[in-house]
Design a protein around this motif. Structure first.
Motif, PDB file in Angstrom:
ATOM      1  N   ARG A 196      13.873   8.340 -26.256  1.00 14.41           N
ATOM      2  CA  ARG A 196      12.575   9.013 -26.141  1.00 14.41           C
ATOM      3  C   ARG A 196      11.959   8.758 -24.775  1.00 14.41           C
ATOM      4  N   SER A 197      12.046   7.522 -24.324  1.00 18.36           N
ATOM      5  CA  SER A 197      11.497   7.173 -23.021  1.00 18.36           C
ATOM      6  C   SER A 197      12.209   7.927 -21.912  1.00 18.36           C
ATOM      7  N   ALA A 198      13.528   8.030 -22.026  1.00 16.27           N
ATOM      8  CA  ALA A 198      14.323   8.683 -20.993  1.00 16.27           C
ATOM      9  C   ALA A 198      14.086  10.190 -20.952  1.00 16.27           C
ATOM     10  N   THR A 199      14.107  10.845 -22.093  1.00 12.10           N
ATOM     11  CA  THR A 199      13.941  12.294 -22.108  1.00 12.10           C
ATOM     12  C   THR A 199      12.540  12.706 -21.660  1.00 12.10           C
ATOM     13  N   HIS A 200      11.568  11.844 -21.898  1.00 16.02           N
ATOM     14  CA  HIS A 200      10.178  12.153 -21.544  1.00 16.02           C
ATOM     15  C   HIS A 200      10.015  12.400 -20.052  1.00 16.02           C
ATOM     16  N   VAL A 201      10.780  11.667 -19.229  1.00 13.41           N
ATOM     17  CA  VAL A 201      10.611  11.786 -17.778  1.00 13.41           C
ATOM     18  C   VAL A 201      11.782  12.497 -17.105  1.00 13.41           C
ATOM     19  N   THR A 202      12.736  13.020 -17.884  1.00 12.82           N
ATOM     20  CA  THR A 202      13.888  13.710 -17.294  1.00 12.82           C
ATOM     21  C   THR A 202      14.030  15.115 -17.880  1.00 12.82           C
ATOM     22  N   PHE A 203      14.648  15.231 -19.035  1.00 12.72           N
ATOM     23  CA  PHE A 203      14.862  16.554 -19.618  1.00 12.72           C
ATOM     24  C   PHE A 203      13.548  17.262 -19.935  1.00 12.72           C
ATOM     25  N   ASP A 204      12.531  16.514 -20.327  1.00 15.93           N
ATOM     26  CA  ASP A 204      11.232  17.117 -20.595  1.00 15.93           C
ATOM     27  C   ASP A 204      10.577  17.667 -19.332  1.00 15.93           C
ATOM     28  N   ARG A 205      11.027  17.206 -18.175  1.00 15.07           N
ATOM     29  CA  ARG A 205      10.426  17.636 -16.911  1.00 15.07           C
ATOM     30  C   ARG A 205      11.288  18.688 -16.203  1.00 15.07           C
ATOM     31  N   LEU A 206      12.332  19.155 -16.865  1.00 14.84           N
ATOM     32  CA  LEU A 206      13.159  20.229 -16.333  1.00 14.84           C
ATOM     33  C   LEU A 206      12.658  21.540 -16.920  1.00 14.84           C
ATOM     34  N   ASP A 207      12.070  22.374 -16.082  1.00 14.83           N
ATOM     35  CA  ASP A 207      11.433  23.605 -16.550  1.00 14.83           C
ATOM     36  C   ASP A 207      11.927  24.756 -15.687  1.00 14.83           C
ATOM     37  N   SER A 208      13.144  25.181 -15.948  1.00 16.02           N
ATOM     38  CA  SER A 208      13.799  26.134 -15.071  1.00 16.02           C
ATOM     39  C   SER A 208      13.244  27.540 -15.186  1.00 16.02           C
ATOM     40  N   ASP A 209      12.978  27.975 -16.422  1.00 18.77           N
ATOM     41  CA  ASP A 209      12.509  29.348 -16.583  1.00 18.77           C
ATOM     42  C   ASP A 209      11.426  29.491 -17.652  1.00 18.77           C
ATOM     43  N   GLY A 210      10.943  28.385 -18.182  1.00 16.06           N
ATOM     44  CA  GLY A 210       9.849  28.438 -19.147  1.00 16.06           C
ATOM     45  C   GLY A 210      10.245  28.901 -20.535  1.00 16.06           C
ATOM     46  N   CYS A 211      11.544  29.061 -20.790  1.00 17.28           N
ATOM     47  CA  CYS A 211      12.006  29.569 -22.081  1.00 17.28           C
ATOM     48  C   CYS A 211      12.692  28.459 -22.869  1.00 17.28           C
TER      49      CYS A 211
END
Length: 385
Positions: free
Chosen positions: A202-217
């Motif tokens: 949870r800690s890791a995804t919060h600052v990595t995958f959660d912050r990847l916003d390539s196209d908003g979909c």
């Protein structure tokens, strides 16, 4: 070897005929270790695919032995038949491995609405073949089999002190935050119980995958799962383990960003001087989701006016006339006014860093995104044809 870099894991990738290209399309990762701990993070989209619904139940007790994944069909919005297909896939793998179906995570990726008898037959046959092909060196084969519009397999490994975390990911479109943003399988031979796996993930995804916003979909199938075999016999410090998982996720997130469909710029948006981290994220995401700004970047136009227009739609606390904007280290806007000619900024490199200083507080956040290109529109206009 990515997911098989950690001791106790085997993997495979096989051709099941789901893709018209004849390329591998079913992958399997199996934990043979002394421990069978698991943690998972899933899409927050209310429209969840059948494999997500199934896998959320699987990881709830903190135990799982295998992850089976298919590309070439999302098995989403396919009715009761689709959920039965997911269940049957888990049962097929479980029977072949002599484990319970409730210990098999199922993941699918591809076109929504694909899920007829032909699809089921190919997934089941592919799952059976994947068990036969399992190998301690099968990580790359598995990473290749989960690709859809990806141009290359995505793998990473982080070495701990006597233990390892490894992973594979797929994703090139529909990248937007929702606890996870693609299909990702992470493995470790550290001896870590499920509760600590969950906390680290949870800690890791919060600052990595959660912050990847390539196209908003946001996809219906997004899954990140972390398996622990315990085969190293080492229980690392909680902080050290979380740092390793975070570094692994950051590596994979950047690989996903770099392979986004048709993109010509990989954009890092760094927001500083925000009142809170949440507000910094909100501001950064407003830029990532501005089609006007992303189109300008595609045209190599450092249009900082579109930055201010985008952030003005947020609820974050700041004075628009006290904001600084820099493109690739060149400050073009200071205190809401022109600072120097836009011709001073070179936008031709693929990597672009936008620095936004709100001058409102101590918090920061970084968002990863891509520009909006003709190729992206073309790729997604013909995705189902």
């Amino acid at each position: 070897m990515s997911v098989t870099a950690a001791q106790g894991f085997e993997a495979s990738g096989v051709v099941a005929g789901l893709k018209s290209t004849g390329k591998p399309d079913v992958a399997l990762v199996v934990n043979r270790g002394r421990r069978a701990a698991v943690a998972g993070v899933f899409t927050s989209n209310r429209a969840k695919a059948h494999p997500v619904i199934w896998s959320q139940q699987v990881v709830a007790d903190g135990d799982a032995r295998a992850v089976v994944l298919n590309s070439g069909g999302a098995n989403c919005f396919t009715g009761p038949f689709g959920f039965q297909t997911t269940h049957l896939t888990a049962e097929t793998v479980a029977e072949a491995l002599d484990i319970g179906a409730g210990d098999v995570v199922v993941c699918s990726t591809g076109l929504i609405g694909v899920g007829d008898q032909t699809f089921r037959d190919k997934v089941i046959a592919g799952s059976q073949s994947a068990v036969v092909e399992l190998s301690p060196t099968g990580g790359t084969a598995a990473a290749t089999a989960i690709m859809t519009t990806d141009t290359h397999a995505k793998e990473a490994v982080v070495q701990g002190d006597g233990w390892v975390v490894g992973g594979m990911a797929k994703g090139a479109g529909m990248l937007a935050p929702g606890l996870a943003t693609m299909l990702v399988v992470l493995t470790t031979d550290a001896d870590v119980p499920a509760a600590k796996l969950h906390s680290a993930l949870r800690s890791a995804t919060h600052v990595t995958f959660d912050r990847l916003d390539s196209d908003g979909c946001m996809s219906t199938n997004d899954t990140v799962v972390l398996l622990a075999s315990g085969e190293s016999g080492i229980t690392p410090d909680d902080d050290a383990f979380t740092r390793a998982v975070t570094a692994l996720c950051a590596d994979l997130a950047e690989q996903l960003q770099g392979d986004a469909e048709g993109a010509s710029h990989d954009i890092t948006i760094e927001v500083v001087g925000a009142v809170s981290e949440d507000e910094a994220v909100e501001v950064g995401r407003s830029l990532a989701r501005s089609n006007l700004l992303m189109a300008a970047v595609f045209g190599n136009d450092p249009n900082w006016g579109r930055v201010l227009a985008a952030i003005g739609t947020t609820s974050a606390q700041f004075d628009p006339y006290d904001v600084d904007v820099s493109f690739n280290g060149v400050r073009l806007c200071a205190k809401g006014a022109p600072d120097r000619p836009v011709t001073d900024c070179d936008m031709s490199p693929r990597a672009l860093r936008i620095l936004l200083d709100l001058h409102a507080g101590p918090a920061t956040a970084t968002i990863l995104t891509n520009d909006l290109t003709h190729d992206y529109v073309h790729e997604n206009s013909a995705y189902s044809s």
